[in-house]
Design a protein around this motif. Structure first.
Motif, PDB file in Angstrom:
ATOM      1  N   GLU A  63      35.438  68.642  25.321  1.00 30.00           N
ATOM      2  CA  GLU A  63      36.420  68.135  24.376  1.00 30.00           C
ATOM      3  C   GLU A  63      37.017  69.267  23.548  1.00 30.00           C
ATOM      4  O   GLU A  63      38.247  69.369  23.383  1.00 30.00           O
ATOM      5  N   SER A  64      36.159  70.156  23.027  1.00 34.60           N
ATOM      6  CA  SER A  64      36.658  71.280  22.225  1.00 34.60           C
ATOM      7  C   SER A  64      37.507  72.220  23.075  1.00 34.60           C
ATOM      8  O   SER A  64      38.519  72.753  22.597  1.00 34.60           O
ATOM      9  N   LEU A  65      37.108  72.429  24.335  1.00 34.58           N
ATOM     10  CA  LEU A  65      37.887  73.296  25.215  1.00 34.58           C
ATOM     11  C   LEU A  65      39.280  72.715  25.438  1.00 34.58           C
ATOM     12  O   LEU A  65      40.281  73.447  25.434  1.00 34.58           O
ATOM     13  N   GLY A  66      39.368  71.401  25.601  1.00 35.77           N
ATOM     14  CA  GLY A  66      40.670  70.781  25.784  1.00 35.77           C
ATOM     15  C   GLY A  66      41.571  70.975  24.572  1.00 35.77           C
ATOM     16  O   GLY A  66      42.765  71.283  24.713  1.00 35.77           O
ATOM     17  N   ILE A  67      41.013  70.806  23.379  1.00 40.95           N
ATOM     18  CA  ILE A  67      41.803  71.023  22.160  1.00 40.95           C
ATOM     19  C   ILE A  67      42.192  72.497  22.044  1.00 40.95           C
ATOM     20  O   ILE A  67      43.316  72.832  21.658  1.00 40.95           O
ATOM     21  N   HIS A  68      41.264  73.387  22.383  1.00 43.45           N
ATOM     22  CA  HIS A  68      41.534  74.829  22.354  1.00 43.45           C
ATOM     23  C   HIS A  68      42.724  75.164  23.247  1.00 43.45           C
ATOM     24  O   HIS A  68      43.636  75.905  22.835  1.00 43.45           O
ATOM     25  N   LEU A  69      42.749  74.633  24.451  1.00 46.14           N
ATOM     26  CA  LEU A  69      43.843  74.947  25.375  1.00 46.14           C
ATOM     27  C   LEU A  69      45.170  74.400  24.868  1.00 46.14           C
ATOM     28  O   LEU A  69      46.218  75.042  25.020  1.00 46.14           O
ATOM     29  N   SER A  70      45.138  73.240  24.235  1.00 49.29           N
ATOM     30  CA  SER A  70      46.362  72.704  23.619  1.00 49.29           C
ATOM     31  C   SER A  70      46.804  73.599  22.469  1.00 49.29           C
ATOM     32  O   SER A  70      47.999  73.880  22.293  1.00 49.29           O
ATOM     33  N   GLY A  71      45.840  74.066  21.686  1.00 45.86           N
ATOM     34  CA  GLY A  71      46.157  74.981  20.597  1.00 45.86           C
ATOM     35  C   GLY A  71      46.728  76.290  21.089  1.00 45.86           C
ATOM     36  O   GLY A  71      47.595  76.888  20.434  1.00 45.86           O
ATOM     37  N   ASP A  72      46.268  76.752  22.240  1.00 51.04           N
ATOM     38  CA  ASP A  72      46.787  77.979  22.836  1.00 51.04           C
ATOM     39  C   ASP A  72      48.285  77.830  23.122  1.00 51.04           C
ATOM     40  O   ASP A  72      49.091  78.722  22.806  1.00 51.04           O
ATOM     41  N   VAL A  73      48.675  76.695  23.686  1.00 48.06           N
ATOM     42  CA  VAL A  73      50.089  76.443  23.960  1.00 48.06           C
ATOM     43  C   VAL A  73      50.896  76.481  22.661  1.00 48.06           C
ATOM     44  O   VAL A  73      51.960  77.111  22.589  1.00 48.06           O
ATOM     45  N   GLN A  74      50.370  75.840  21.621  1.00 47.03           N
ATOM     46  CA  GLN A  74      51.088  75.803  20.347  1.00 47.03           C
ATOM     47  C   GLN A  74      51.151  77.187  19.695  1.00 47.03           C
ATOM     48  O   GLN A  74      52.161  77.545  19.081  1.00 47.03           O
ATOM     49  N   PHE A  75      50.099  77.981  19.829  1.00 51.37           N
ATOM     50  CA  PHE A  75      50.053  79.318  19.231  1.00 51.37           C
ATOM     51  C   PHE A  75      51.139  80.214  19.824  1.00 51.37           C
ATOM     52  O   PHE A  75      51.659  81.106  19.155  1.00 51.37           O
ATOM     53  N   GLU A  76      51.483  79.958  21.088  1.00 56.77           N
ATOM     54  CA  GLU A  76      52.481  80.782  21.766  1.00 56.77           C
ATOM     55  C   GLU A  76      53.894  80.198  21.687  1.00 56.77           C
ATOM     56  O   GLU A  76      54.853  80.828  22.133  1.00 56.77           O
TER      57      GLU A  76
END
Length: 461
Positions: A63-76
């Motif tokens: 679950e945390s990894l999924g949120i992390h990957l979504s956050g990665d998209v937003q960070f860029e």
């Protein structure tokens, strides 16, 4: 982005040798040096590529990894002028248009080649006095971070201008090191500056490992304080306490160059609104909402959803920490011993431990950031003469050193310190004054070989 995570899968299991070269002798006396291979505890990755700062912690649950990957998209994500279907809301006054622009590859910005181009450099500004919460006091008509960019039809708050002040230091072996200090001034303000304006340039810093720093128990940090230097070692670190707009209370400062922010959530929320003019649930007003040049007149606030801000905050909390390299070599071990002997570890505390974190991967981790997270007087040479909550104009938070030796590989430069003035690690050390003066003086007296070993150790981190 897909390629980045494939690289993680292929290379993240590569181990770094800890075997010792020929007789490490007294250099074995640093008891936990081999333990320091796990720089981020279980969040450590063994990767020495240009993506070394950009991996998710390998111990994240799905679950945390999924949120992390979504956050990665937003960070860029790059923001654009409103109205727009995607990433709307840039400005109307701002410094840059994305998180990644100030933290390239999740790492450290270089000093800009053209001072007024969009970059990872920003300038904080305030006038004497404190706001209602004990923080810096914004000048009338300006915000606490001078916005040097603006959308078409708007005027930046001011432009930046830089000159360089040069000096030299001579080392014991006769090496002459030329130092430069950027003197950044503000020009062409949209309205006149008030008297007493204080400014402080800042460079974007790496964002990996932040969740570990956030999870250090407050008592552990306070235990390292010695405000009155009761032990007489010349080091008197102190904690900063800052206002948290989410909790509506004063909290321990941990983030920013002066430990002037308490949590990663507030740090991210402030970056959105101060760097990009992007409103959010923590800061729902435009950067210059009370200024003649800072209101867009649109009814679109907040401009990012709560979920986006929370994803980016978790992303910054859960980036993996790169492991050190070559710690089994005799030269690196000698450098580690010298690092301790000349007093660097009095502020750059190697070891920290987390307590409970709502992100299970960050709980109860032993890790090695090389920072006490405290404020220290660094002398006149580094002073910005601008207070920030409890930090005075000479005090800076001890920067973590983990990953510092990968800066050139990841970011293509070796610019260090709060304004990017140091062009390499030697220059960074030679700018230390105040509580760092004794360590600097001892560094200057090292032999050529000892200095090489010390730098090899720092570059191994």
């Amino acid at each position: 982005m897909i390629k980045k995570y494939i690289a993680f899968g292929l290379l993240g299991i590569t181990l770094v040798s800890c075997s010792n070269d020929n007789n490490p002798d007294e250099y074995e006396n640093i008891p936990d040096l081999n333990d320091r291979l796990m720089a981020g505890g279980e969040t450590t990755v063994f990767l020495a590529t240009s993506n070394a700062f950009s991996m998710p912690a390998p111990n994240l649950d799905p679950e945390s990894l999924g949120i992390h990957l979504s956050g990665d998209v937003q960070f860029e994500s790059i923001f654009v002028t409103a109205p727009a279907n995607v990433n709307s809301g840039l400005g109307p006054i701002f410094n840059n248009s994305s998180c990644i622009a100030c933290h390239p590859r999740d790492g450290r910005s270089a000093f800009p080649m053209v001072i007024n181009n969009r970059s990872g450099l920003l300038v904080r500004a305030s006038i004497p006095g404190m706001d209602a919460h004990g923080g810096p006091l914004a000048a009338p008509g300006f915000v606490l971070q001078i916005q040097n960019q603006a959308l078409f039809g708007y005027t930046p708050e001011a432009a930046y201008q830089v000159t360089f002040e040069e000096s030299t230091e001579t080392l014991a072996d006769g090496t002459i090191v030329r130092l430069r200090k950027p003197i950044i001034t503000l020009t062409n303000p949209y309205i006149p500056f008030p008297a007493g304006m204080m400014t402080s340039p800042r460079i974007g810093t790496p964002v990996f490992g932040l969740g570990l720093l956030e999870a250090i128990p407050e008592a552990n940090i306070l235990a390292l304080q010695d405000i009155n230097d009761t032990n007489g070692d010349g080091i008197s670190g102190k904690a900063n306490y800052v206002w948290d707009p989410v909790l509506q209370q004063t909290v321990l400062g941990r983030f920013g160059w002066k430990a002037n922010t308490g949590t990663i959530l507030v740090q991210c929320a402030a970056a959105y609104v101060e760097d990009m003019g992007i409103t959010n649930y923590v800061f729902p007003n435009e950067t210059g909402h009370n200024q003649s040049n800072g209101q867009d007149g649109l009814n679109d606030d907040p401009e990012i959803t709560n979920a986006v801000l929370d994803q980016v905050a978790l992303y910054c909390r859960t980036l993996a920490v790169p492991a050190p390299r070559n710690i089994g070599s005799r030269q690196v071990r000698e450098g580690a011993a010298i690092f301790e002997r000349i007093g660097c570890t009095q502020c750059h505390t190697p070891k920290q431990t987390t307590g409970y974190s709502p992100i299970a991967a960050l709980s109860n981790q032993v890790f090695y950031p090389y920072s006490d997270l405290l404020l220290h007087d660094m002398g006149d040479g580094l002073a910005d003469n601008r207070p920030d909550f409890l930090a005075n104009g000479k005090e800076w938070k001890t920067r973590p050193l983990w990953g510092i030796g990968l800066t050139e590989l990841v970011n293509g430069h070796t610019h260090f310190l709060h304004d990017g003035r140091a062009r390499n690690l030697t220059e960074a050390i030679l700018w230390h004054g105040g509580e760092g003066q004794n360590a600097k003086d001892r560094f200057k007296q090292l032999s050529t070989g000892e200095r090489t070993s010390l730098l090899a150790f720092l570059n191994s981190l």
